[in-house]
Design a protein around this motif. Structure first.
Motif, PDB file in Angstrom:
ATOM      1  N   LEU A 202       0.859  -1.174   0.177  1.00 38.25           N
ATOM      2  CA  LEU A 202      -0.161  -0.155  -0.089  1.00 38.25           C
ATOM      3  C   LEU A 202       0.711   1.298   0.036  1.00 38.25           C
ATOM      4  O   LEU A 202       0.362   2.433  -0.448  1.00 38.25           O
ATOM      5  N   ASN A 203       1.946   0.995   0.468  1.00 40.20           N
ATOM      6  CA  ASN A 203       2.993   2.538   0.351  1.00 40.20           C
ATOM      7  C   ASN A 203       3.663   2.457  -0.915  1.00 40.20           C
ATOM      8  O   ASN A 203       4.293   3.621  -1.173  1.00 40.20           O
ATOM      9  N   PHE A 204       3.678   1.544  -1.785  1.00 43.52           N
ATOM     10  CA  PHE A 204       4.334   1.172  -2.978  1.00 43.52           C
ATOM     11  C   PHE A 204       5.674   1.467  -2.967  1.00 43.52           C
ATOM     12  O   PHE A 204       6.317   1.876  -2.115  1.00 43.52           O
ATOM     13  N   PRO A 205       6.582   0.997  -4.234  1.00 44.22           N
ATOM     14  CA  PRO A 205       8.099   0.985  -4.020  1.00 44.22           C
ATOM     15  C   PRO A 205       8.703   2.548  -3.889  1.00 44.22           C
ATOM     16  O   PRO A 205       7.890   3.286  -4.452  1.00 44.22           O
ATOM     17  N   GLU A 206       9.698   2.569  -3.107  1.00 40.60           N
ATOM     18  CA  GLU A 206      10.088   4.045  -2.897  1.00 40.60           C
ATOM     19  C   GLU A 206      10.969   4.307  -4.121  1.00 40.60           C
ATOM     20  O   GLU A 206      10.954   5.437  -4.591  1.00 40.60           O
ATOM     21  N   THR A 207      11.701   3.220  -4.893  1.00 40.26           N
ATOM     22  CA  THR A 207      12.468   3.911  -5.964  1.00 40.26           C
ATOM     23  C   THR A 207      12.371   2.702  -6.848  1.00 40.26           C
ATOM     24  O   THR A 207      11.972   1.676  -6.852  1.00 40.26           O
ATOM     25  N   SER A 208      12.985   2.899  -8.136  1.00 34.91           N
ATOM     26  CA  SER A 208      13.006   1.781  -9.159  1.00 34.91           C
ATOM     27  C   SER A 208      13.946   0.516  -8.669  1.00 34.91           C
ATOM     28  O   SER A 208      13.949  -0.421  -9.036  1.00 34.91           O
ATOM     29  N   GLU A 209      14.714   0.828  -7.778  1.00 32.24           N
ATOM     30  CA  GLU A 209      15.695  -0.302  -7.016  1.00 32.24           C
ATOM     31  C   GLU A 209      14.988  -1.196  -5.886  1.00 32.24           C
ATOM     32  O   GLU A 209      15.905  -1.678  -5.303  1.00 32.24           O
ATOM     33  N   ASP A 210      14.062  -0.471  -5.536  1.00 28.75           N
ATOM     34  CA  ASP A 210      13.264  -1.136  -4.196  1.00 28.75           C
ATOM     35  C   ASP A 210      12.907  -2.370  -4.500  1.00 28.75           C
ATOM     36  O   ASP A 210      11.569  -2.825  -4.864  1.00 28.75           O
ATOM     37  N   GLU A 211      13.775  -3.312  -4.320  1.00 27.84           N
ATOM     38  CA  GLU A 211      13.362  -4.641  -4.948  1.00 27.84           C
ATOM     39  C   GLU A 211      12.462  -5.333  -3.629  1.00 27.84           C
ATOM     40  O   GLU A 211      11.491  -5.885  -4.018  1.00 27.84           O
ATOM     41  N   ALA A 212      12.636  -5.005  -2.510  1.00 25.92           N
ATOM     42  CA  ALA A 212      11.532  -5.502  -1.417  1.00 25.92           C
ATOM     43  C   ALA A 212      10.192  -4.867  -1.697  1.00 25.92           C
ATOM     44  O   ALA A 212       9.266  -5.630  -1.472  1.00 25.92           O
ATOM     45  N   GLY A 213      10.218  -3.586  -2.175  1.00 25.12           N
ATOM     46  CA  GLY A 213       8.963  -2.971  -2.328  1.00 25.12           C
ATOM     47  C   GLY A 213       8.101  -3.684  -3.465  1.00 25.12           C
ATOM     48  O   GLY A 213       7.027  -3.942  -3.307  1.00 25.12           O
ATOM     49  N   PHE A 214       9.034  -4.024  -4.549  1.00 19.28           N
ATOM     50  CA  PHE A 214       8.311  -4.599  -5.748  1.00 19.28           C
ATOM     51  C   PHE A 214       7.893  -5.955  -5.393  1.00 19.28           C
ATOM     52  O   PHE A 214       6.707  -6.532  -5.849  1.00 19.28           O
ATOM     53  N   SER A 215       8.585  -6.744  -4.545  1.00 20.10           N
ATOM     54  CA  SER A 215       8.188  -7.976  -4.307  1.00 20.10           C
ATOM     55  C   SER A 215       6.973  -8.157  -3.335  1.00 20.10           C
ATOM     56  O   SER A 215       6.208  -9.094  -3.598  1.00 20.10           O
ATOM     57  N   ALA A 216       6.869  -7.092  -2.503  1.00 21.82           N
ATOM     58  CA  ALA A 216       5.536  -7.383  -1.705  1.00 21.82           C
ATOM     59  C   ALA A 216       4.473  -6.678  -2.671  1.00 21.82           C
ATOM     60  O   ALA A 216       3.269  -7.247  -2.382  1.00 21.82           O
ATOM     61  N   LEU A 217       4.760  -5.859  -3.647  1.00 23.09           N
ATOM     62  CA  LEU A 217       3.759  -5.412  -4.448  1.00 23.09           C
ATOM     63  C   LEU A 217       3.133  -6.626  -5.549  1.00 23.09           C
ATOM     64  O   LEU A 217       2.021  -6.775  -5.581  1.00 23.09           O
ATOM     65  N   ARG A 218       4.071  -7.544  -5.972  1.00 23.50           N
ATOM     66  CA  ARG A 218       3.738  -8.556  -6.633  1.00 23.50           C
ATOM     67  C   ARG A 218       3.077  -9.618  -5.908  1.00 23.50           C
ATOM     68  O   ARG A 218       2.130  -9.992  -6.437  1.00 23.50           O
ATOM     69  N   ARG A 219       3.303  -9.945  -4.803  1.00 27.27           N
ATOM     70  CA  ARG A 219       2.582 -10.674  -3.734  1.00 27.27           C
ATOM     71  C   ARG A 219       1.393 -10.314  -3.276  1.00 27.27           C
ATOM     72  O   ARG A 219       0.190 -10.941  -3.476  1.00 27.27           O
ATOM     73  N   ALA A 220       1.133  -8.823  -3.239  1.00 24.76           N
ATOM     74  CA  ALA A 220      -0.263  -8.452  -2.954  1.00 24.76           C
ATOM     75  C   ALA A 220      -1.058  -8.238  -4.166  1.00 24.76           C
ATOM     76  O   ALA A 220      -2.289  -8.593  -4.108  1.00 24.76           O
ATOM     77  N   LEU A 221      -0.598  -8.258  -5.218  1.00 26.05           N
ATOM     78  CA  LEU A 221      -1.443  -8.243  -6.372  1.00 26.05           C
ATOM     79  C   LEU A 221      -2.095  -9.652  -6.647  1.00 26.05           C
ATOM     80  O   LEU A 221      -2.869  -9.817  -7.639  1.00 26.05           O
ATOM     81  N   ARG A 222      -1.474 -10.550  -6.363  1.00 23.17           N
ATOM     82  CA  ARG A 222      -1.886 -11.950  -6.335  1.00 23.17           C
ATOM     83  C   ARG A 222      -3.133 -12.235  -5.389  1.00 23.17           C
ATOM     84  O   ARG A 222      -3.953 -13.177  -5.856  1.00 23.17           O
ATOM     85  N   ASP A 223      -3.345 -11.316  -4.624  1.00 21.05           N
ATOM     86  CA  ASP A 223      -4.602 -11.386  -3.562  1.00 21.05           C
ATOM     87  C   ASP A 223      -5.764 -10.455  -4.365  1.00 21.05           C
ATOM     88  O   ASP A 223      -5.316  -9.330  -4.339  1.00 21.05           O
ATOM     89  N   ARG A 224      -6.818 -10.955  -4.717  1.00 19.43           N
ATOM     90  CA  ARG A 224      -7.834 -10.392  -5.321  1.00 19.43           C
ATOM     91  C   ARG A 224      -8.435  -9.063  -4.467  1.00 19.43           C
ATOM     92  O   ARG A 224      -8.305  -7.786  -5.180  1.00 19.43           O
ATOM     93  N   PRO A 225      -8.652  -9.090  -3.543  1.00 25.08           N
ATOM     94  CA  PRO A 225      -9.042  -7.585  -2.599  1.00 25.08           C
ATOM     95  C   PRO A 225      -8.120  -6.733  -2.770  1.00 25.08           C
ATOM     96  O   PRO A 225      -8.232  -5.556  -2.747  1.00 25.08           O
ATOM     97  N   ALA A 226      -6.662  -7.242  -2.213  1.00 22.00           N
ATOM     98  CA  ALA A 226      -5.615  -6.344  -2.209  1.00 22.00           C
ATOM     99  C   ALA A 226      -5.327  -5.443  -3.468  1.00 22.00           C
ATOM    100  O   ALA A 226      -5.022  -4.658  -3.536  1.00 22.00           O
ATOM    101  N   ALA A 227      -5.468  -6.431  -4.603  1.00 19.23           N
ATOM    102  CA  ALA A 227      -5.016  -5.915  -5.876  1.00 19.23           C
ATOM    103  C   ALA A 227      -6.192  -4.806  -6.310  1.00 19.23           C
ATOM    104  O   ALA A 227      -5.864  -3.983  -7.000  1.00 19.23           O
ATOM    105  N   GLN A 228      -7.148  -4.958  -5.892  1.00 20.93           N
ATOM    106  CA  GLN A 228      -8.326  -4.097  -6.340  1.00 20.93           C
ATOM    107  C   GLN A 228      -8.176  -2.810  -5.731  1.00 20.93           C
ATOM    108  O   GLN A 228      -8.482  -1.756  -6.136  1.00 20.93           O
ATOM    109  N   LEU A 229      -7.763  -2.775  -4.281  1.00 21.89           N
ATOM    110  CA  LEU A 229      -7.599  -1.742  -3.537  1.00 21.89           C
ATOM    111  C   LEU A 229      -6.203  -1.015  -4.239  1.00 21.89           C
ATOM    112  O   LEU A 229      -6.319   0.306  -4.461  1.00 21.89           O
TER     113      LEU A 229
END
Length: 347
Positions: A202-229
């Motif tokens: 929900l905070n989204f990646p900080e920079t283009s090199e934020d691998e942890a942020g992108f990983s959390a975003l990809r996992r969240a997008l696999r969850d339907r309610p979280a992806a919709q939000l």
């Protein structure tokens, strides 16, 4: 000489002014009926006076006429003539005034009709132009809404950051989830989304090199309610950034976790007013103006508020106070505070 005659004959025709209709000066009449009547009355009176004094008996022939009698005779002869011409002049002036008034009224009516016709023509043109302009604005806003960035535009890029750094696109949520052979949807067998990943997404990646942020975003997008939000939040933050409103610039007042829990349980109004902790007047004014004028932004904002409300109710059930406090610090939560206050959610 013969060649010069046609030119001489055409000269008066070319010098003749073009008639202007009701706007032309009236032609001055030489003698009107008023002058004819005045002349006739004057001649009649002079003849009658002359005959009267000629035929009047003189009386004593030795008496010399005095100066007073001479004055009286002149007055009796010429004063009526003067009064006749005064009346004639007044009648002529009255006639001229009536004609001028009629011409002026005709000119005013013509100008008014021309003005009304011009306004109708200009109004029709401006209405068509305004409709075309609004359609162009709606189409442009729709194109901008479709352009989704993985690294949120709600964050200002720091100075000196490399301009050629590419942002990995975030995977889009899929509405039609694949169904397994036994009829079980994939989200039912997928592991539940961790609270930390949900908050981090929900905070989204900080920079283009934020691998942890992108990983959390990809996992969240696999969850339907979280992806919709996340999709709804991404849309509103992209639209807000068009007005220069960035969530990193906002410093909201922190609300207690008890207030957040009351909101999740359906409490509205003054008890949860502290959730609208955004105090930036410029951001509030710009957002309120956009809500009134832009139907696309208004629909996206209300959709985001509904998704956040529904998702937060499910999140609060198993979240700790620390989890709620961490979620309140995300960019998505700040967007909720801003839009909720503008929409009157906390009133």
């Amino acid at each position: 000489m013969a060649d010069q005659r046609p030119d001489e004959e055409d000269a008066p025709a070319q010098a003749r002014p073009t008639p202007l209709g009701i706007y032309d000066r009236p032609q001055t009449e030489g003698i009107t009926n008023i002058e004819i009547i005045a002349i006739a009355l004057s001649v009649f009176w002079l003849l009658a006076s002359g005959l009267f004094f000629l035929l009047m008996p003189s009386g004593d022939g030795n008496a010399e006429p005095g100066s007073m009698s001479f004055v009286m005779v002149m007055l009796s002869v010429f004063m009526p003539v003067g009064m006749i011409w005064v009346a004639a002049t007044a009648a002529r002036s009255s006639r001229v005034m009536r004609e001028e008034s009629q011409r002026l009224q005709t000119a005013i009516d013509a100008i008014r009709h021309a003005y009304i016709a011009q306004n109708h023509a200009a109004g029709a043109g401006s209405d068509a132009a305004s409709i075309t302009r609004k359609l162009d604005e709606i189409a442009a806003a729709a194109r901008k809404t479709e352009t989704v960035l993985a690294t949120f535009t709600s964050r200002r890029e720091p100075e000196g950051a490399p301009q050629n750094a590419r942002v990995a696109p975030a995977p889009q949520p899929v509405d039609d989830q694949p169904v397994l052979a036994l009829g079980t949807p994939s989200e039912d067998i997928a592991p539940p989304l961790a609270t930390a990943d949900f908050i981090r997404a929900l905070n989204f990646p900080e920079t283009s090199e934020d691998e942890a942020g992108f990983s959390a975003l990809r996992r969240a997008l696999r969850d339907r309610p979280a992806a919709q939000l996340i999709q709804a939040a991404q849309d509103v933050l992209t639209l807000l950034s068009q007005d220069g409103i960035y969530m990193d610039d906002l410093q909201p007042d922190r609300a207690r976790t008890e207030v957040w829990r009351q909101f999740a349980r359906g409490v509205r109004g003054r008890p949860v007013a502290s959730l609208g902790g955004i105090r930036d007047r410029s951001s509030l004014a710009l957002t309120a103006g956009r809500m009134k004028q832009d139907p696309i932004f208004r629909d996206a904002a209300h959709h985001f508020l509904r998704r956040f409300d529904k998702t937060f109710v499910a999140f609060e059930d198993g979240a700790s106070d620390a989890d709620i406090s961490a979620l309140a610090e995300t960019r998505t939560a700040r967007a909720f505070m801003l839009l909720g206050r503008v929409a009157g959610t906390f009133d």
